[in-house]
Scaffold this active site. Structure first.
Site, PDB file in Angstrom:
ATOM      1  N   ASP A 101      -4.532  -4.854   5.705  1.00  0.00           N
ATOM      2  CA  ASP A 101      -4.870  -5.588   4.487  1.00  0.00           C
ATOM      3  C   ASP A 101      -3.607  -6.922   4.466  1.00  0.00           C
ATOM      4  O   ASP A 101      -2.569  -6.220   4.265  1.00  0.00           O
ATOM      5  CB  ASP A 101      -5.270  -4.937   3.547  1.00  0.00           C
ATOM      6  CG  ASP A 101      -5.732  -5.692   2.186  1.00  0.00           C
ATOM      7  OD1 ASP A 101      -6.302  -6.731   2.598  1.00  0.00           O
ATOM      8  OD2 ASP A 101      -5.782  -5.090   1.083  1.00  0.00           O
ATOM      9  N   SER A 104       0.892  -1.191   0.053  1.00  0.00           N
ATOM     10  CA  SER A 104      -0.166  -0.028   0.111  1.00  0.00           C
ATOM     11  C   SER A 104       1.061   1.271   0.007  1.00  0.00           C
ATOM     12  O   SER A 104       1.367   1.292  -0.867  1.00  0.00           O
ATOM     13  CB  SER A 104      -1.087  -0.079   1.286  1.00  0.00           C
ATOM     14  OG  SER A 104      -1.779   0.986   1.207  1.00  0.00           O
ATOM     15  N   HIS A 154      -2.529  -1.368  -3.404  1.00  0.00           N
ATOM     16  CA  HIS A 154      -3.623  -0.023  -3.169  1.00  0.00           C
ATOM     17  C   HIS A 154      -3.454   0.912  -4.001  1.00  0.00           C
ATOM     18  O   HIS A 154      -2.381   1.647  -3.939  1.00  0.00           O
ATOM     19  CB  HIS A 154      -3.781   0.166  -1.714  1.00  0.00           C
ATOM     20  CG  HIS A 154      -4.219  -0.898  -0.738  1.00  0.00           C
ATOM     21  ND1 HIS A 154      -4.011  -0.923   0.503  1.00  0.00           N
ATOM     22  CD2 HIS A 154      -4.618  -2.150  -0.970  1.00  0.00           C
ATOM     23  CE1 HIS A 154      -4.542  -2.011   0.925  1.00  0.00           C
ATOM     24  NE2 HIS A 154      -4.751  -2.920   0.242  1.00  0.00           N
TER      25      HIS A 154
END
Length: 190
Positions: free
Chosen positions: A130, A11, A38
């Site tokens: 995540d 991310s 992401h």
């Protein structure tokens, strides 16, 4: 045991982390790699172009039902979950997971379902959790788990969360991740 698939999740700070990892993988690295980074749903395909500049391996943004090929790097497109099926990749517009679509957990869990002990999961820099559940599933199925050393991450939250929840196989500085993947996978046929 031969590894058949590598999945990576990242991310915040992921572009530079991925550039470093991918630029250090040789052109003869045959194990396919799928990546969730992401990004905003309107981000376009700039990520693919930026990563390709630093990679010996071909990088492709996934289209639904793409065949899995040796030596290919697959990127989850913006606003789609990426799933691994037998022999191909699938896209989904199911609800976000951990506030993200694409979700690292979704990719990793599908890799664990299909490849079990033949999967390698890699968590890189990121600012949420995540990937933790997906990495745990890979570990539970006998796969290999690698996490970026939090001190080398632009954002340590994601790697630290994975380390606290999963007994990972390796906690490595960013510069050593590609080297470990080569040691685990080199000269394997898919």
């Amino acid at each position: 045991m031969a590894f058949k698939f590598v999945v990576m999740g990242t991310s915040l700070g992921g572009l530079s982390a991925l550039q470093i990892v991918l630029s250090n993988l040789p052109a003869d690295f045959l194990v396919p790699i799928a990546i969730v980074q992401h990004r905003h749903k309107n981000s376009g395909n700039a990520l693919q172009a930026l990563l390709q500049e630093n990679s010996f391996l071909p990088i492709k943004e996934v289209e639904d039902k793409d065949e899995i090929l040796p030596g290919q790097v697959y990127l989850a497109p913006p606003d789609y979950h990426l799933l691994i099926e037998r022999g191909y990749l699938a896209l989904s517009t199911d609800e976000p997971v951990s506030y993200a679509r694409p979700s690292i957990d979704v990719l990793f869990e599908s890799a664990a379902d299909i490849y079990a002990e033949q999967a390698i999961g890699v968590i890189l820099t990121g600012a949420n959790q995540d990937g933790t559940q997906g990495l745990k599933k890979i570990k539970d199925r006998g796969g290999m788990t690698i996490v970026q050393e939090p001190a080398t991450a632009e954002s340590s939250i994601m790697p630290a969360a994975a380390i606290s929840a999963v007994k990972v196989d390796g906690i490595l500085p960013l510069l050593e991740i590609a080297q470990r993947l080569v040691a685990l996978c080199h000269d394997q046929k898919c």
